[in-house]
Structures are given as structure tokens and as C-alpha cells.
Design a protein around this motif. Structure first.
Motif, PDB file in Angstrom:
ATOM      1  N   GLN A  10      -0.372  -3.380  10.938  1.00 37.88           N
ATOM      2  CA  GLN A  10      -0.399  -3.304   9.482  1.00 37.88           C
ATOM      3  C   GLN A  10      -0.864  -1.931   9.026  1.00 37.88           C
ATOM      4  O   GLN A  10      -1.822  -1.380   9.579  1.00 37.88           O
ATOM      5  N   VAL A  11      -0.166  -1.380   8.041  1.00 36.36           N
ATOM      6  CA  VAL A  11      -0.587  -0.142   7.385  1.00 36.36           C
ATOM      7  C   VAL A  11      -1.087  -0.530   6.003  1.00 36.36           C
ATOM      8  O   VAL A  11      -0.359  -1.167   5.223  1.00 36.36           O
ATOM      9  N   LEU A  12      -2.308  -0.158   5.710  1.00 38.12           N
ATOM     10  CA  LEU A  12      -2.937  -0.488   4.433  1.00 38.12           C
ATOM     11  C   LEU A  12      -3.267   0.808   3.709  1.00 38.12           C
ATOM     12  O   LEU A  12      -4.083   1.605   4.190  1.00 38.12           O
ATOM     13  N   ILE A  13      -2.601   1.059   2.583  1.00 35.81           N
ATOM     14  CA  ILE A  13      -2.789   2.284   1.816  1.00 35.81           C
ATOM     15  C   ILE A  13      -3.562   1.932   0.550  1.00 35.81           C
ATOM     16  O   ILE A  13      -3.166   1.044  -0.206  1.00 35.81           O
ATOM     17  N   GLY A  14      -4.653   2.633   0.329  1.00 29.18           N
ATOM     18  CA  GLY A  14      -5.507   2.345  -0.808  1.00 29.18           C
ATOM     19  C   GLY A  14      -5.041   3.025  -2.079  1.00 29.18           C
ATOM     20  O   GLY A  14      -4.102   3.829  -2.089  1.00 29.18           O
ATOM     21  N   GLY A  15      -5.720   2.710  -3.184  1.00 24.26           N
ATOM     22  CA  GLY A  15      -5.437   3.341  -4.470  1.00 24.26           C
ATOM     23  C   GLY A  15      -4.459   2.556  -5.311  1.00 24.26           C
ATOM     24  O   GLY A  15      -3.844   1.582  -4.856  1.00 24.26           O
ATOM     25  N   PRO A  16      -4.258   2.987  -6.568  1.00 26.25           N
ATOM     26  CA  PRO A  16      -3.397   2.268  -7.508  1.00 26.25           C
ATOM     27  C   PRO A  16      -1.951   2.125  -7.042  1.00 26.25           C
ATOM     28  O   PRO A  16      -1.268   1.172  -7.431  1.00 26.25           O
ATOM     29  N   ALA A  17      -1.470   3.088  -6.248  1.00 29.87           N
ATOM     30  CA  ALA A  17      -0.083   3.035  -5.775  1.00 29.87           C
ATOM     31  C   ALA A  17       0.045   2.373  -4.413  1.00 29.87           C
ATOM     32  O   ALA A  17       1.155   2.212  -3.908  1.00 29.87           O
ATOM     33  N   GLY A  18      -1.066   1.992  -3.807  1.00 29.31           N
ATOM     34  CA  GLY A  18      -1.056   1.504  -2.442  1.00 29.31           C
ATOM     35  C   GLY A  18      -0.656   0.044  -2.315  1.00 29.31           C
ATOM     36  O   GLY A  18      -0.487  -0.679  -3.284  1.00 29.31           O
ATOM     37  N   ASP A  19      -0.540  -0.390  -1.060  1.00 30.45           N
ATOM     38  CA  ASP A  19      -0.178  -1.762  -0.740  1.00 30.45           C
ATOM     39  C   ASP A  19      -0.381  -1.926   0.765  1.00 30.45           C
ATOM     40  O   ASP A  19      -0.907  -1.021   1.429  1.00 30.45           O
ATOM     41  N   ALA A  20       0.065  -3.052   1.306  1.00 25.03           N
ATOM     42  CA  ALA A  20      -0.010  -3.305   2.741  1.00 25.03           C
ATOM     43  C   ALA A  20       1.394  -3.570   3.271  1.00 25.03           C
ATOM     44  O   ALA A  20       2.182  -4.278   2.632  1.00 25.03           O
TER      45      ALA A  20
END
Length: 285
Positions: A207-217
Motif C-alpha cells: 500500500q502507498v499512502l500519500i498524506g495531505g489534502p490531495a492524498g489517498d491510499a
């Protein structure tokens, strides 16, 4: 595990379709606002290695014309492969030839033409059929690709080039989540192809988890045919790679190298699999 996903009916392994059609016009407007705001000296600043801002603007124009000629007009003429030339070498060669030919064009004329032709490209994409087969996306390992991925790829490229121009003149990345969320979602479609040589038991998940308002998993799962972004089970991933949005898009477009990204990410689980994930690249490289 052999990479045989192109033989699987449909494109479910690429994940849910992306609809970027409504974003081309505002992205085009943002590009023109950036270009119209450049000082004379800005056009000569280096945007990417070996290319100035003006060179990069000429390259974008070439992308615009190529899309209209190929998909709107059905135009088949153009440069061909040299003997023994790879896809990567071919694309880099014709890109440089185009840019070199446009060095006689003034920045003002380039901007005027980009404004005109870019508007036509936006209107073309607004009415595109997302399920139609289209140009292959080599970094996702699919040819032909569905139009939803091909168009999202083009949107991501246009957005990336605008950021490169912004950075060249000392501006930060435009982090507007309307755009960046779609960019990140598109870039992550490279995950199955990135892991194509990684052997793992069926059902293994990364799983790649990107933070911040534009992020997702995004979760990619090992199957009998390769790795897939289809909806995962509720199993605990073998590894979770956590990173910020800036690191993610720069890594995928090779604004930074994997070693640099690995120094910034947080890894929970299998480090070897995480290192393979961080080889992701979503451009012809």
C-alpha cells in the motif's frame, strides 16, 4: 510471476477509471497565466536538464499538436523509428528535434500559439469517450490503453510541465488538490507495472499512502497474472509506504531519485517490497 495482465479481459487491474476531462480547460488557463506572467529573462532559465522554459513550452506545443493530429484528425504521417531504436530513444529524439526546430520562434509567438492550440486540446478531451482504446501507456504496461488512462496521463504531463516552469522561476508547486489529487491518482497507476518482476505469494499487498489534502491510499495486490490495483481484500498489507504528495509526484516523474525518496518515506513492513515500490516511474524515462 509473469506479467500477463495485458491478456486479462478489461482493465480492472489498473484500478477505477479516472475522469480528468473537466480539468484540461482550467489547467490550460493556469499554464497561460504562468506563461503570460514571465519576464523576458525567465524564458531562458533552465526548466529541466538541457531545456529552458522556452524549450519546455515548445515541447508542450508539440504534445498539443500531436494529440490533435493523431486523435482528432486521424493524421498518420510523422517521424518513424530508426533501425533498432527503442521507444524511449525514439521519443527523446523526436522531442529534441521538435524543440530544436522551434528555437527560432519567439516566446511571445509560442505563448500565442499555445493559447490557441491548447484550447482546442481542452475541447477535444471534454468530449472524449473514456472507454475507447487509445494510445498505449508504457509506464503502466498497457497498450492500447483505455482513453481514461491516456487522457489522465496527458493531463498529468501538462500539469508536471507547468510545475517545472514554476520551479524554474522560483515559484513553489501548485498544490491545488483539484489538480494534484488527479495527478497522484494517475501516477499510482504505474504500481502494477513497477512490481512486474517482483515475485510474491498470491494475495500479497503493498500500500502507498500519500498524506495531505490531495492524498489517498493505493493498494496493489499480487495475483496469478501479475500485480493489480483492483479493489483489495481486507488483508493487512505486507508493507505500507507513507510519503507526502511533493515527494510522490517528484519521484514518479524523476524529479528526485528513488534513494532520495526512500530517505523521506516511512515504511511499515517489508522493506524490500517498499524499495521495489519506490522504483515507481510514470514517465517515459
Amino acid at each position: 510471476m509473469n506479467h500477463q495482465l495485458n491478456d486479462v479481459p478489461g482493465h480492472s487491474w489498473l484500478g477505477s477509471p479516472i475522469d480528468a476531462r473537466s480539468l484540461f480547460a482550467p489547467e490550460q488557463a493556469a499554464l497561460m497565466a504562468t506563461l503570460r506572467g514571465l519576464a523576458s529573462a525567465d524564458w531562458g532559465k533552465e526548466a529541466v536538464p538541457g531545456w529552458t522554459v522556452r524549450d519546455l513550452a515548445a515541447h508542450i506545443l508539440g504534445d498539443f499538436y500531436g494529440r490533435l493530429a493523431r486523435d482528432r484528425d486521424g493524421h498518420q504521417d510523422g517521424p518513424g523509428f530508426a533501425l533498432g531504436e527503442t521507444l524511449e530513444a525514439f521519443i527523446h529524439r523526436i522531442n529534441h528535434e521538435w524543440v530544436d526546430a522551434h528555437r527560432r520562434v519567439s516566446p511571445a509567438a509560442l505563448a500565442d500559439t499555445l493559447d490557441l492550440v491548447g484550447g482546442k486540446v481542452s475541447r477535444f478531451f471534454e468530449t472524449a469517450d473514456l472507454e475507447e482504446p487509445s494510445l498505449g501507456v508504457s509506464w503502466a504496461g498497457v497498450d492500447p490503453a483505455p482513453m481514461w488512462l491516456d487522457s489522465a496521463r496527458d493531463f498529468t504531463e501538462f500539469w508536471t510541465h507547468r510545475q517545472q516552469i514554476r520551479h524554474a522561476i522560483g515559484q513553489e508547486t501548485d498544490a491545488d488538490p483539484r489538480f494534484l489529487s488527479v495527478v497522484l491518482d494517475t501516477l499510482m497507476r504505474a504500481l502494477p507495472h513497477t512490481l512486474r518482476e517482483v515475485t510474491a505469494p498470491v494475495g500479497t499487498q503493498a500500500q502507498v499512502l500519500i498524506g495531505g489534502p490531495a492524498g489517498d491510499a493505493w493498494t496493489v495486490t499480487a495475483t496469478g497474472f501479475g500485480w493489480s490495483l483492483a479493489e483489495p481484500d481486507d488483508e493487512r498489507p505486507a508493507v505500507i509506504v507513507r510519503l507526502d504528495a511533493e515527494t510522490a509526484w517528484r519521484l514518479c516523474t524523476r524529479g528526485i531519485q528513488p534513494d532520495t525518496a526512500l530517505a523521506r518515506v516511512r515504511i511499515d513492513g517489508d522493506r524490500q517490497l517498499a524499495e521495489a515500490v519506490c522504483q515507481i516511474v510514470a514517465i517515459v524515462y
